[in-house]
Design an enzyme around this catalytic site. Sequence first.
Site, short mmCIF file in Angstrom:
data_model
loop_
_atom_site.label_atom_id
_atom_site.label_comp_id
_atom_site.label_asym_id
_atom_site.label_seq_id
_atom_site.Cartn_x
_atom_site.Cartn_y
_atom_site.Cartn_z
CG HIS A 1 -1.93 0.95 1.38
ND1 HIS A 1 -1.71 2.27 1.71
CD2 HIS A 1 -3.27 0.84 1.19
CE1 HIS A 1 -2.87 2.92 1.74
NE2 HIS A 1 -3.82 2.07 1.43
CG ASP B 1 0.55 -2.14 6.07
OD1 ASP B 1 -0.42 -2.36 6.82
OD2 ASP B 1 0.45 -1.48 5.02
CD GLN C 1 -6.82 -4.68 4.20
OE1 GLN C 1 -7.75 -5.43 4.48
NE2 GLN C 1 -7.02 -3.39 3.94
CB CYS D 1 -3.67 2.96 -1.75
SG CYS D 1 -4.95 4.16 -1.50
CE LYS E 1 -7.33 -0.10 6.12
NZ LYS E 1 -8.18 0.17 4.96
N1 PLP Z 1 -1.87 -0.60 4.57
C1 PLP Z 1 -2.78 -1.39 4.01
C2 PLP Z 1 -2.39 -2.77 3.57
C3 PLP Z 1 -4.08 -0.93 3.85
O1 PLP Z 1 -5.01 -1.73 3.30
C4 PLP Z 1 -4.40 0.37 4.28
C5 PLP Z 1 -5.75 0.92 4.06
O2 PLP Z 1 -6.40 0.62 3.07
C6 PLP Z 1 -3.42 1.14 4.88
C7 PLP Z 1 -2.16 0.62 5.01
C8 PLP Z 1 -3.70 2.50 5.40
O3 PLP Z 1 -4.56 2.42 6.48
P1 PLP Z 1 -5.16 3.74 7.15
O4 PLP Z 1 -5.75 4.54 6.02
O5 PLP Z 1 -6.19 3.23 8.09
O6 PLP Z 1 -4.05 4.45 7.82
#
Ligand code: PLP
Length: 401
Positions: free
Chosen positions: A117, A194, A197, A358, A220
């Site tokens: 992401h 990260d 998910q 993203c 999430k």
């Molecule tokens: N990393 C991953 C794999 C994600 O799916 C997301 C959100 O879609 C993020 C980071 C960013 O999360 P947040 O917008 O809650 O900070």
Amino acid sequence: MKPHWRDDFPLIVERGDVAYLDNAATTQKPQRVLEAVRDYYRCTNANVHRAAHRLSDDATRAFEAARQTVAQRINARTAKEVVWTRGTTEAINLVAAAYAPLVLGEGDEVLVTELEHHSNIVPWQLACARYGATLRAVSVLPSGELDMADFQAKLREHTKIVAVGHVSNALGTVNDLETIIALAKAVGAAVVVDGAQAMAHFDVDVQALGCDFYAFSGHKMYAPTGIGALYGREEMLQAMPPWQTGGEMIERVRIEATTYAALPFKFEAGTPNIAGAIGLAAAVDYLNDIDFAAAQVHEADVLAYATASLQQVEGLSIVGTAPHKGPVLSFVMDDAHPHDVGTLLDQQGVAVRTGHHCAMPLMDRLGIPGTVRASFSLYNDRDDVNRMVAAVRKAGTMLVA
Ligand code: PLP
């Protein structure tokens, strides 16, 4: 039969007109999370850590108990290792701002992957630019799995940080963290995971994983937006300087100099999202109380059923076929832009996400502008899948016509 968890989610029950398949973007909230946030504001609201009155004590106790609840869910050694953030993005930015300067210099490298992401790419680009380091990315195979030979080739003694997702939001791939972390540790690199998910779908044990940092977002995993956490190994967090500064994160301020608060408060400048933290703890309590293993089996069944159903649709290709996946299903349709498909699904009451998710470098690698993504949760069922498949078939005929 409908999964009984559905009844725990008022929006899912009340909005039966929508098949909500955008859970990787954000999940719906169970009744007990809604109640925890409401009750906090109705009965306990006060600022934390400061005032000498009972309400503030109650708020502080609830806020710190929430931290403990989250620490236990991920098996952190101590609640000091859990820093509240706005979410995954802020947690990774914290590491890039406060840890990267300790280890990055000219000639050093940060290793990410093409699956990431943007939240796990852009902070590292900035940190590398600032400290003269180089950002490298592990290739992704056509299946959506990481090319582990490429990972080994790119990992070297100059690699100071490996930043990798647990589960891909775009394709669902579950990365082999055990191997990645073992290899990274062998060259002395710190590992930032990260976990955005992963938290809603898998048991996460940061000690068993052996990672240095693990970032995640409350929204999430059935909690409110605007709250998340960074797990950091205590000795790493101790060594890091503060990043945001102001109130709450200090011990003693003089005009000449300031000393900082102990962990984890050193990283929590300003009034925190108290209600959010309490809501996140309520979501963790929910996950602790349900039969989580049964929910995992159910989600895997919905994913398998959706995969098999969509494979029958002519002109549709599934993107991301790793053997180990979270409940995410991405696909493209011949001669149709994902946005057009998404619009036609929306008109039929099916909520999916379309676009690059993203993850533009991943889309570049796969040679596509984006995908249509259905992402499932424990409240989804085969009926939702049937609705989606019928809507996809209809969209197919409309787009050809
Ligand atoms: N990393 C991953 C794999 C994600 O799916 C997301 C959100 O879609 C993020 C980071 C960013 O999360 P947040 O917008 O809650 O900070």
